[in-house]
Design an enzyme around this catalytic site. Sequence first.
Site, mmCIF file in Angstrom:
data_model
loop_
_atom_site.group_PDB
_atom_site.id
_atom_site.type_symbol
_atom_site.label_atom_id
_atom_site.label_comp_id
_atom_site.label_asym_id
_atom_site.label_seq_id
_atom_site.Cartn_x
_atom_site.Cartn_y
_atom_site.Cartn_z
ATOM 1 N N LYS A 24 6.637 54.778 40.071
ATOM 2 C CA LYS A 24 7.091 54.338 38.756
ATOM 3 C C LYS A 24 6.833 55.449 37.739
ATOM 4 C CE LYS A 24 6.373 49.376 39.451
ATOM 5 N NZ LYS A 24 7.814 49.024 39.416
ATOM 6 N N ARG B 183 9.305 42.060 48.042
ATOM 7 C CA ARG B 183 10.114 41.300 49.012
ATOM 8 C C ARG B 183 9.550 41.443 50.425
ATOM 9 N NH1 ARG B 183 15.332 44.601 47.219
ATOM 10 N NH2 ARG B 183 13.976 44.775 45.404
HETATM 11 N N1 BES Z 1 6.788 44.564 40.374
HETATM 12 C C1 BES Z 1 8.071 45.109 40.191
HETATM 13 C C2 BES Z 1 8.959 44.266 39.284
HETATM 14 C C3 BES Z 1 8.544 44.116 37.845
HETATM 15 C C4 BES Z 1 9.165 44.846 36.858
HETATM 16 C C5 BES Z 1 7.593 43.195 37.470
HETATM 17 C C6 BES Z 1 8.815 44.681 35.544
HETATM 18 C C7 BES Z 1 7.241 43.026 36.149
HETATM 19 C C8 BES Z 1 7.857 43.772 35.181
HETATM 20 C C9 BES Z 1 8.780 45.257 41.530
HETATM 21 O O1 BES Z 1 7.962 45.484 42.622
HETATM 22 C C10 BES Z 1 9.679 46.430 41.400
HETATM 23 O O2 BES Z 1 9.185 47.514 41.309
HETATM 24 N N2 BES Z 1 10.981 46.194 41.420
HETATM 25 C C11 BES Z 1 11.937 47.230 41.311
HETATM 26 C C12 BES Z 1 12.892 47.096 42.443
HETATM 27 C C13 BES Z 1 13.778 48.276 42.618
HETATM 28 C C14 BES Z 1 12.965 49.481 43.033
HETATM 29 C C15 BES Z 1 14.827 47.993 43.673
HETATM 30 C C16 BES Z 1 12.657 47.057 39.980
HETATM 31 O O3 BES Z 1 12.959 45.916 39.601
HETATM 32 O O4 BES Z 1 12.902 48.046 39.324
HETATM 33 MN MN MN Z 2 7.570 47.536 42.912
#
Ligand code: BES
Ligand code: MN
Length: 501
Positions: free
Chosen positions: A278, A352
Site C-alpha cells: 500500500k 478474500r
Molecule cells: N483491507 C483492504 C480494504 C480496505 C480499504 C479496508 C480501505 C478499509 C479501507 C483490502 O485488503 C484491500 O487491500 N483491498 C484492495 C483490493 C485490491 C488490491 C484488488 C482494495 O480495495 O484496494
Molecule cells: Mn489488502
Amino acid sequence: MNIVKDVKTFETVTTETLIIGVQKHRGQMKNWDAFSVFSGEAVDAWLRTGEISADRKKIMKLPYAGTNKHIKRILFVGLGERKTLTEDELRETFGLVGMQLKSLKASDATIWLESFTTDAIKESDVAFLAAEGTGLGFYTVPNYKTTSNDVDTYFETIHFVTEADIDEVAASFEVGRIYADAVNEARSLVNLPPNMLTATDIADYATALAKQYDFDIEVLDRAQLQELGMGGILSVNLGSTQEPRLITIKYQARDNWEDVIGLVGKGVTYDTGGYSIKTKTGMVGMKGDMGGAAAILGAMKIIGETRPNQNVVAVIGSTDNMISGDAFKPDDVITMYNGKTVEVLNTDAEGRLVLADATTYAKQQGANYLIDVATLTGGVITALGFDKTGALTNNEAFFDSFMEATIETGEFVWRLPLTENDKKRIRKSTVADLNNSPGSDGHMIFAGGFVGEFAEETPWIHLDIAGTSDAQGPHDLGPKGGTGVMVRSIATFIEQLGEEN
Ligand code: BES
Ligand code: MN
Ligand code: ZN
C-alpha cells in the site's frame, strides 16, 4: 448499571438530570399539560422565547429551579414533528444525549418516556432506543495519552417517569444496554493499535468471551492450519512473525446441531498490502482490517447475553499481512483448504483468501447458511461511500430476511449484483482454478464473489464493511474510529431467526 424500577412522577423524582423530549405539537404529547403545570408554565414560556427548542436534535440543558428541589437540571431534547419522527432518528438523538451526559459526567438520569412516544413509537421502544443511543453516544476511544483523564463509564443509575409497565420498560432498556455494550466492545477492538492486537490477542479475546458465555471454542494455530492445508490464511501469514489463528465459536441453542447459521469474519490485524504494498497514506488505518471479526465477536456477545433460539457457528480467520523474505508474492499459486488452486495476482487482495478458508471451515462445521463480514475493498467505498455497507448474495430470499433486521437497526445495507460474467473473471487463470484480483473495475464484486466460490450452493450473504467500519469523523452515535457496524444487525437477525424456530 442500576435500572430503578420504582416509578416516579415529576413531583417525587430525585435526579441529577431529567431528560425530556420536546415535540413540535405539544398538544398531542401525552401528559404535556401536567408537566406544563408542574413547571409553573415556565417551560412553555422558554419555548416561546427560544431558550428551549423543539427542533429535531437540538438539545438544551437548563438548571431546574422549580417546586421539586430534587431535580438538579433538565435536558430538553428537541424531537421535531411527531409524525415524521423515526426510530432511527430517535436512536441518533439519544446518541447526542449520551454525549451530553458524558460531558456532564452524569452518574444519574431520569427519562420521561412518554415525552418521546409518538403514535408509532411506544414507551418500551423509547426505553430500548434510549439505552442503545445513550450507550453508543457515551463511547470514548481508549487512548494512551499519559495525561488522559477521560471517563468512559456509563452513568450508574437510570429512573423512569412513565405510565407504562415498568418491568417491560426496564427489560427493553436492559436489552438496549446489551446491544450498546457489545457495539462498544467491537469498536474498541477496531480502535486498538495493531501492536496491541495480534491474531493471538483476538483468539485470547474470543476465548475469554466463550468462557463468559459458555460457548464451545476451538483455536487453531499455525501448525494445525498447516496440517489441515489451509493455504489461503497460511499464505497471507507467510510474511509475518506473528502466528495466524482460526477461531471457531459454537453456540448451540437447540437439541440438534442443524439449521446452523455460520458467521465468517475477516480478522486481518494489519494490512500492509504485502509485496503489492500500500502507499504510505493508504496504509494508515489498516489496523481496522479486523472489523469483520470485531462485528462477529460483538454479535456473539449479544447472543451470549440474550440466548436466542438459533444455532450459530462463528469462524474468524486472523493474521496480519506483512512483508519478509518468506512472504507470499504476486504470481504464487496456492492451494486453498477446499482444494481449489488460486493464482495470486495481488497480495493486497488478502482478505478474500482468509475468508475463503474460513468459509470452507464453517460449512464443514455444519453451517447451513453463511454471512461473511469483512473490510474487504476500497471499491465498496467508491461505489457506496462511507455510510453504506455493500452486500452480495447467492440467495435473494435469505438476503431479504437479513434486510428486515438492518431496517430495524438502521444500519444501511445495499446489494450489488454478482453476475455470471463476474464469476467468469474470478475463474480466469491459465495456471489455477481462480485468481484473486480480476481487475480494478467493480472490484468489490470480485472480492466478495471470490468468497462466494467457496460458499458454493450454501445460501450466503457477503457484507463489505470497508466504508462503514471506521468512521471518518464524529457522528451522532459516536466518535471518529471504529463503529461496530453490523454487530446490531447480525444479532437482531439471529434473534429473528430464533423467533421463527
Ligand atoms: N483491507 C483492504 C480494504 C480496505 C480499504 C479496508 C480501505 C478499509 C479501507 C483490502 O485488503 C484491500 O487491500 N483491498 C484492495 C483490493 C485490491 C488490491 C484488488 C482494495 O480495495 O484496494
Ligand atoms: Mn489488502
Ligand atoms: Zn485487507
